[in-house]
Structures are given as structure tokens and as C-alpha cells.
Design a protein around this motif. Structure first.
Motif, PDB file in Angstrom:
ATOM      1  N   SER A 167       0.823  -1.206   0.000  1.00 53.83           N
ATOM      2  CA  SER A 167       0.000   0.000   0.000  1.00 53.83           C
ATOM      3  C   SER A 167       0.858   1.258   0.000  1.00 53.83           C
ATOM      4  O   SER A 167       0.522   2.260  -0.634  1.00 53.83           O
ATOM      5  CB  SER A 167      -0.929  -0.008   1.219  1.00 53.83           C
ATOM      6  OG  SER A 167      -1.820  -1.098   1.171  1.00 53.83           O
ATOM      7  N   LEU A 170       1.972   1.962  -3.513  1.00 57.57           N
ATOM      8  CA  LEU A 170       0.892   2.536  -4.302  1.00 57.57           C
ATOM      9  C   LEU A 170       0.720   4.016  -4.000  1.00 57.57           C
ATOM     10  O   LEU A 170       0.498   4.826  -4.901  1.00 57.57           O
ATOM     11  CB  LEU A 170      -0.408   1.782  -4.021  1.00 57.57           C
ATOM     12  CG  LEU A 170      -0.474   0.332  -4.501  1.00 57.57           C
ATOM     13  CD1 LEU A 170      -1.770  -0.318  -4.041  1.00 57.57           C
ATOM     14  CD2 LEU A 170      -0.348   0.255  -6.011  1.00 57.57           C
ATOM     15  N   TYR A 192      -7.166   0.383 -10.416  1.00 58.38           N
ATOM     16  CA  TYR A 192      -7.967   0.467  -9.187  1.00 58.38           C
ATOM     17  C   TYR A 192      -9.235  -0.378  -9.308  1.00 58.38           C
ATOM     18  O   TYR A 192      -9.611  -1.092  -8.363  1.00 58.38           O
ATOM     19  CB  TYR A 192      -8.332   1.919  -8.909  1.00 58.38           C
ATOM     20  CG  TYR A 192      -9.429   2.072  -7.890  1.00 58.38           C
ATOM     21  CD1 TYR A 192      -9.207   1.799  -6.542  1.00 58.38           C
ATOM     22  CD2 TYR A 192     -10.713   2.480  -8.276  1.00 58.38           C
ATOM     23  CE1 TYR A 192     -10.214   1.921  -5.608  1.00 58.38           C
ATOM     24  CE2 TYR A 192     -11.722   2.610  -7.349  1.00 58.38           C
ATOM     25  CZ  TYR A 192     -11.472   2.332  -6.016  1.00 58.38           C
ATOM     26  OH  TYR A 192     -12.480   2.455  -5.091  1.00 58.38           O
ATOM     27  N   GLN A 193      -9.890  -0.326 -10.460  1.00 57.23           N
ATOM     28  CA  GLN A 193     -11.079  -1.142 -10.659  1.00 57.23           C
ATOM     29  C   GLN A 193     -10.749  -2.627 -10.586  1.00 57.23           C
ATOM     30  O   GLN A 193     -11.556  -3.427 -10.095  1.00 57.23           O
ATOM     31  CB  GLN A 193     -11.711  -0.813 -12.016  1.00 57.23           C
ATOM     32  CG  GLN A 193     -12.307   0.588 -12.083  1.00 57.23           C
ATOM     33  CD  GLN A 193     -12.778   0.947 -13.483  1.00 57.23           C
ATOM     34  OE1 GLN A 193     -12.197   0.495 -14.474  1.00 57.23           O
ATOM     35  NE2 GLN A 193     -13.815   1.764 -13.576  1.00 57.23           N
ATOM     36  N   ALA A 223      -6.727  -1.235  -2.141  1.00 57.22           N
ATOM     37  CA  ALA A 223      -7.619  -0.488  -3.025  1.00 57.22           C
ATOM     38  C   ALA A 223      -8.050   0.819  -2.370  1.00 57.22           C
ATOM     39  O   ALA A 223      -8.083   1.874  -3.015  1.00 57.22           O
ATOM     40  CB  ALA A 223      -8.847  -1.342  -3.369  1.00 57.22           C
ATOM     41  N   PHE A 226      -5.057   3.136  -2.401  1.00 56.73           N
ATOM     42  CA  PHE A 226      -4.783   3.577  -3.772  1.00 56.73           C
ATOM     43  C   PHE A 226      -5.745   4.689  -4.180  1.00 56.73           C
ATOM     44  O   PHE A 226      -5.345   5.713  -4.750  1.00 56.73           O
ATOM     45  CB  PHE A 226      -4.900   2.368  -4.701  1.00 56.73           C
ATOM     46  CG  PHE A 226      -4.298   2.575  -6.065  1.00 56.73           C
ATOM     47  CD1 PHE A 226      -3.290   3.501  -6.278  1.00 56.73           C
ATOM     48  CD2 PHE A 226      -4.728   1.821  -7.141  1.00 56.73           C
ATOM     49  CE1 PHE A 226      -2.726   3.676  -7.526  1.00 56.73           C
ATOM     50  CE2 PHE A 226      -4.174   1.980  -8.398  1.00 56.73           C
ATOM     51  CZ  PHE A 226      -3.181   2.914  -8.584  1.00 56.73           C
ATOM     52  N   ALA A 227      -7.040   4.501  -3.886  1.00 49.10           N
ATOM     53  CA  ALA A 227      -8.032   5.510  -4.251  1.00 49.10           C
ATOM     54  C   ALA A 227      -7.810   6.807  -3.484  1.00 49.10           C
ATOM     55  O   ALA A 227      -7.924   7.899  -4.044  1.00 49.10           O
ATOM     56  CB  ALA A 227      -9.439   4.972  -3.980  1.00 49.10           C
ATOM     57  N   LEU A 243     -12.761   9.692 -10.598  1.00 52.25           N
ATOM     58  CA  LEU A 243     -12.488   8.747  -9.516  1.00 52.25           C
ATOM     59  C   LEU A 243     -13.707   8.563  -8.628  1.00 52.25           C
ATOM     60  O   LEU A 243     -14.078   7.432  -8.282  1.00 52.25           O
ATOM     61  CB  LEU A 243     -11.293   9.242  -8.692  1.00 52.25           C
ATOM     62  CG  LEU A 243     -10.918   8.387  -7.475  1.00 52.25           C
ATOM     63  CD1 LEU A 243     -10.548   6.973  -7.908  1.00 52.25           C
ATOM     64  CD2 LEU A 243      -9.766   9.023  -6.705  1.00 52.25           C
ATOM     65  N   THR A 265     -14.003   3.448   1.438  1.00 51.04           N
ATOM     66  CA  THR A 265     -13.117   4.389   0.761  1.00 51.04           C
ATOM     67  C   THR A 265     -13.702   5.790   0.760  1.00 51.04           C
ATOM     68  O   THR A 265     -13.018   6.773   1.062  1.00 51.04           O
ATOM     69  CB  THR A 265     -12.873   3.936  -0.687  1.00 51.04           C
ATOM     70  OG1 THR A 265     -12.323   2.617  -0.691  1.00 51.04           O
ATOM     71  CG2 THR A 265     -11.921   4.880  -1.388  1.00 51.04           C
TER      72      THR A 265
END
Length: 459
Positions: A167, A170, A192-193, A223, A226-227, A243, A265
Motif C-alpha cells: 500500500s 501505491l 484500481y477497478q 484499493a 490507492f483511491a 475517480l 473508501t
């Protein structure tokens, strides 16, 4: 020099590769283009050896946590300070150099498709990945088509699931000079998806021990990280809107694991980037469309997200003799408004005049707040118990949010001069705020008093 002469090519590669760590940053893109361009007639073993050595050298230059990178950057800055030519000014920051490096790699990959496959094989065989590896993966994804792009996505997810891509990596790939990857934002969004999509056991793309996408999954946590890094790193309206739209789409997914990760998130962004979300209040209002399909525990998270955007971030503790926070000012310019703005200004002026610390509330979006309160009243008045329960959850979320706004002790602030401690003394929860809470409670008791289960949830 004839590079194809016997032994000449290997000697030149050896000398050039071992000079990468000592050359100027502005020369690296040219040297990389030379190295990759001279591999067209090399054997597979020679190509892999050159790529591995080049990767190791460039990883040391790119990684800001290594001492060699700091030394190179310092030397490069000192070298630039001695010249004022247009060429030197065009290379003023690391982002320009990083962009030229990726452009050199892109040129070579397009010219020789075998290099892409060879690099992908090398990345698959490695365990501890670096910032350069992450950049190459993003570049390969942007250039690959069809099955090869799918292989890049699968490799990326497998590496994250195994912990080879952490993480922290990222975050650094996006936050550390994020301008380098700005042109590859669609690929970052696609990766990301890929992390957000759960893979069933037995797919063969990930070890069985990490095939389950549960709440403690490393993939899920990566994830979210990352987002969050992409939202912070890419500050333009277009990038953030794309996003957020992607995250919100996952909230509407029929897969509970995807929607839970997306809600977590978005809740993290709402708590940490409240004012940045204010200009996307219209997009956030679309969350209300998903209430019908979500279970109660996810409805609670969704209401918490809406509270941050509708009512603003609870509090910031100002240091002594300071004015209102800049974050609050930015939220005002983005269209946010709050009934407590005059009280906040009075508290700020009182803080600056008396020299004592003060807690200033940040402003939320008035339009979303009105829509949210209308929905709560409709739910509380609805004859079906399910919607009454949803209204109770919304009421509790609002009260909890305003209570945190009004009780600095919940944030670890003391009452001995470091903050305001009594609820009635706080400027955020003024008369209008109290009236709002009392009105909603009256409506809840009047509408739900005959439903014992609903009333029990209010406690």
C-alpha cells in the motif's frame, strides 16, 4: 562504433549500465533510449540481463527513501543552480525528468513489442517491487491491448494480493511527483477497478490464500489506499470527478464486498478530504439513489458520508493567535454554506483578540443538507417500518456528527484552556442546530411511537 561486432555490444552495455547511477538525471532518458534501442539483435539472456541491471539502477534513482536518490537529487539541484539557460529551466523539477523517462520507455516499447513481453516476464518473477516497477506496470497497461492488457491487470492484482506491491508503494507512486503519471490516469483508474473486483477461488490468477476478498483482505485495504492517494494526488476537477464516479458505481454493485469497500473508501475521503468533496456535492447527492438496495449497516456508513459533506468537517483546533483555517475558506469558495458561519467568524475573532484557542467549524453544502433533511423527514413519516428504521439511522448519524462537532473532548481536547468543553458553549451547535435536532426527535417519537422495534433502535 559497430555495436554488432563480436563482444563489443556486451562491453558497451556493461559500461553504460554501470554509469547510470553516476550520470546526470537529465541524461538518463537518452541513455535508457540508447540501451533499449540497442537490444533488437541481442539474445534473450542478454536482453534480460540488461533490463534487470537497468531496473536496479533506475530504482535507486527513483526511490526517494534511498540515500543515493537524495545524493543524486542534491547534486542535480546544485548543477542546475550554476546555470540559467532555457534548457536547464525546462528541467526545473523531477516531474519533467520523470515524464521524459517514461516517454523514452514508451518509444522503445512501441518500437519493439518484444521488450514489453520481456519486461512483463521479469516483473512476474520479482518479489520486492520498487517505484520504477510500478511506473513500468502503468506504462505497460496503457500500451497493451486486448489479452496482454488483461495479463498486466492480473499481474498487478496478484502482486498486490501477495504483498509484493505494498500500500505504501501505491501511495508513493501517485503522491510522489504525481505529475509524472497524470497522462496515465485512465490506466491508474483501470488498475484500481481491478483491485475492487473480487476474484472467486480457483481462478488461477492469485494464490488460493488471497483469493477471498473479505474485510481483512490485503487487496481491499490496498484499493482504499490507492483511491485515497489518487484523490489527493490528482487535484483537478476532471480527475477527481472520474475517480468519485468510479467509487460510487461500486457502491451500487450487487456484490456486498465491492459496495462495502467503496463505502469505506468514500467515508475515508469524506473524513479526511471534506472540503475537497464539497464541490462534488451534486455527485454525492446521487448516493441517495442507492439507499433502497443497501443493508442497514451500509446505510449507516452512507449516512455518515453525507453528514460530512452536508454539515462539514466537525472541528479544527486553531493554535493561539491564529485566524480561521484556510480549509474553511476554500470550502466557502466552492459553494459550501453553513448556518454557523457567523458564529465561526465570531469565534475566530474572539480567539485572535483574547489569545485563547478556539474551535472553528468547517462549512458544509447547504443544498445537500436540505435534500438530506427532507429525506430524513420523509423516512420518519413513512408508514413502512423499514423506512422508519432508515430515518432513525439518519437521525442518529446527524446527532452523532453534530455531537462530535460540539464536544471537543471526543477528539481528545481537554477543557483546561485547550478547547471548549461544554456542548452549549460551542458556536457550531447554535440555536438553529438545537432546534433541528429537537424537531427531528419530536417527529421520530410522534411517527414511530407505535413501532416498538423502531423505537428500540433509537436508543
Amino acid at each position: 562504433t559497430n555495436l554488432h561486432a563480436h563482444g563489443c555490444q556486451n562491453d558497451i552495455h556493461h559500461k553504460v549500465l554501470h554509469s547510470l547511477g553516476a550520470c546526470s538525471l537529465t541524461d538518463l532518458p537518452v541513455i535508457v533510449k540508447f540501451l533499449l534501442g540497442s537490444l533488437s539483435d541481442s539474445t534473450k539472456d542478454q536482453t534480460q540481463k540488461v533490463l534487470v541491471t537497468m531496473r536496479d539502477q533506475l530504482s535507486e534513482v527513483l526511490d526517494p527513501g534511498q540515500e543515493s536518490a537524495r545524493c543524486l537529487t542534491s547534486e542535480w539541484s546544485a548543477e542546475k543552480a550554476q546555470t540559467s539557460s532555457p534548457a536547464a529551466s525546462s528541467m526545473e523539477n523531477f516531474a519533467d525528468w520523470g515524464t521524459l523517462l517514461l516517454d523514452a520507455l514508451k518509444f522503445c516499447f512501441r518500437k519493439d513489442k518484444k521488450l514489453m513481453s520481456t519486461f512483463l516476464v521479469l516483473l512476474r518473477s520479482m518479489e520486492n517491487h520498487t517505484l520504477f516497477d510500478m511506473w513500468v506496470l502503468v506504462l505497460l497497461h496503457s500500451l497493451a491491448l486486448g489479452p496482454q492488457r488483461k495479463r498486466v491487470e492480473t499481474l498487478f492484482r496478484t502482486k498486490v494480493a501477495a504483498g509484493s506491491i505494498s500500500s505504501d508503494l501505491l501511495r508513493r507512486a501517485v503522491l510522489y511527483k504525481q505529475r509524472v503519471l497524470e497522462q496515465f490516469f485512465p490506466s491508474l483508474l483501470a488498475l484500481y477497478q481491478q483491485l475492487m473486483t473480487p476474484l472467486p477461488l480457483g481462478t488461477g490468477s492469485a494464490p488460493s490464500s488471497v483469493g477471498v476478498f473479505d474485510s481483512s483482505s490485503r487487496v481491499q485495504l490496498s484499493a482504499r489506499s490507492f483511491a485515497s492517494a489518487m484523490f489527493r494526488g490528482f487535484s483537478s476537477v476532471y480527475h477527481r470527478q472520474e475517480l468519485l464516479g468510479c467509487i460510487i458505481a461500486f457502491i451500487g454493485s450487487p456484490n456486498a464486498l465491492e459496495s462495502s469497500c467503496a463505502l469505506a473508501t468514500l467515508l475515508q475521503l469524506a473524513a479526511c478530504q471534506t472540503n475537497a468533496l464539497l464541490r462534488f456535492a451534486t455527485l454525492m447527492q446521487g448516493l441517495l439513489d442507492y439507499l433502497e438496495e443497501l443493508p442497514f449497516h451500509q446505510v449507516k456508513d452512507l449516512y455518515s458520508i453525507l453528514c460530512f459533506v452536508a454539515f462539514g468537517k466537525p472541528w479544527v483546533l486553531l493554535p493561539r493567535n491564529s485566524g480561521p483555517p484556510q480549509e474553511g475558506a476554500s470550502s466557502s469558495s466552492s459553494g459550501g454554506s453553513s448556518s454557523c458561519s457567523s458564529a465561526a467568524a465570531a469565534a475566530a475573532s474572539s480567539s485572535s483578540s483574547t489569545g485563547s484557542p478556539s474551535l472553528i467549524p468547517l462549512q458544509g453544502n447547504a443544498g445537500l443538507r436540505d435534500e438530506y433533511l427532507i429525506l430524513v423527514r420523509k423516512q420518519l413519516s413513512h408508514p413502512i417500518p423499514k423506512y422508519k428504521m432508515m430515518g432513525i439511522l439518519a437521525l442518529k448519524s446527524i446527532v452523532a456528527h453534530l455531537a462530535c462537532s460540539s464536544s471537543p473532548a471526543l477528539f481528545g481536547f481537554s477543557e483546561n484552556g485547550d478547547g471548549v468543553g461544554v456542548m452549549g458553549e460551542c458556536p457550531h451547535l447554535d440555536k438553529e442546530g438545537f432546534n433541528l435536532i429537537f424537531t427531528l426527535f419530536d417527529l421520530a417519537f410522534d411517527s414511530c411511537s407505535k413501532h416498538e422495534i423502531v423505537m428500540a433502535s433509537l436508543v
